[in-house]
Motif scaffolding. Structure first.
Motif, short mmCIF file in Angstrom:
data_model
loop_
_atom_site.label_atom_id
_atom_site.label_comp_id
_atom_site.label_asym_id
_atom_site.label_seq_id
_atom_site.Cartn_x
_atom_site.Cartn_y
_atom_site.Cartn_z
N ILE A 266 21.68 -20.90 -3.20
CA ILE A 266 20.20 -21.80 -3.33
C ILE A 266 20.14 -22.34 -4.53
CG2 ILE A 266 17.81 -21.61 -2.99
CD1 ILE A 266 18.21 -19.42 -1.08
N TYR A 267 20.34 -21.70 -5.57
CA TYR A 267 19.92 -22.08 -6.92
C TYR A 267 20.87 -22.17 -8.01
CZ TYR A 267 15.62 -19.74 -5.33
OH TYR A 267 14.51 -19.58 -4.57
N HIS B 255 11.80 -17.06 -3.96
CA HIS B 255 12.94 -16.74 -5.09
C HIS B 255 12.33 -15.42 -5.82
CE1 HIS B 255 10.07 -19.71 -7.17
NE2 HIS B 255 10.27 -18.71 -8.11
#
Length: 124
Positions: A72-73, A3
């Motif tokens: 993803i987040y 990330h």
């Protein structure tokens, strides 16, 4: 760690693109009026400046990296962390565009950096 790389790509490519486009527009200049013909002339002049194309490409990379991050987040994490582009933009403006950033703006940049740090530390 992945990330960190993804968010660095978003911030660096996005801010780099904005700085390149800004540099291109300083070369092109502003439209004398907002009449469509005048705006079209400015756009055509801008398309002949290499900085515009480099900036557009970098901003596209940042956009697609942002799409990956959002897949993803949580958005409540992604959006605050990408606010680091404000910090990068201030430094880039000083170094790349030779702009003056006054004390009050640096305080704002520091506050943004502190806020992003708090959000980022809360993720781990």
């Amino acid at each position: 760690m992945p990330h960190f790389i993804l968010f660095t790509l978003i911030v660096v490519a996005g801010t780099g693109g904005e700085l390149c486009v800004s540099r291109a527009m300083k070369v092109v200049g502003e439209a004398p009026s907002l009449r469509p013909a005048e705006v079209a002339k400015v756009i055509l002049r801008a398309l002949r400046v290499p900085w515009m194309w480099l900036g557009g490409g970098m901003m596209a990379v940042a956009f697609f990296a942002l799409l990956v991050a959002l897949s993803i987040y949580d958005v409540s994490f992604v959006v605050p962390v990408t606010a680091l582009s404000y910090v990068a933009g201030a430094f880039g403006g000083v170094v790349f565009l030779r702009e003056h950033v006054d004390f009050q703006r640096w305080i704002g940049v520091l506050l943004v950096a502190i806020g992003v740090t708090l959000v980022f530390l809360g993720k781990n």
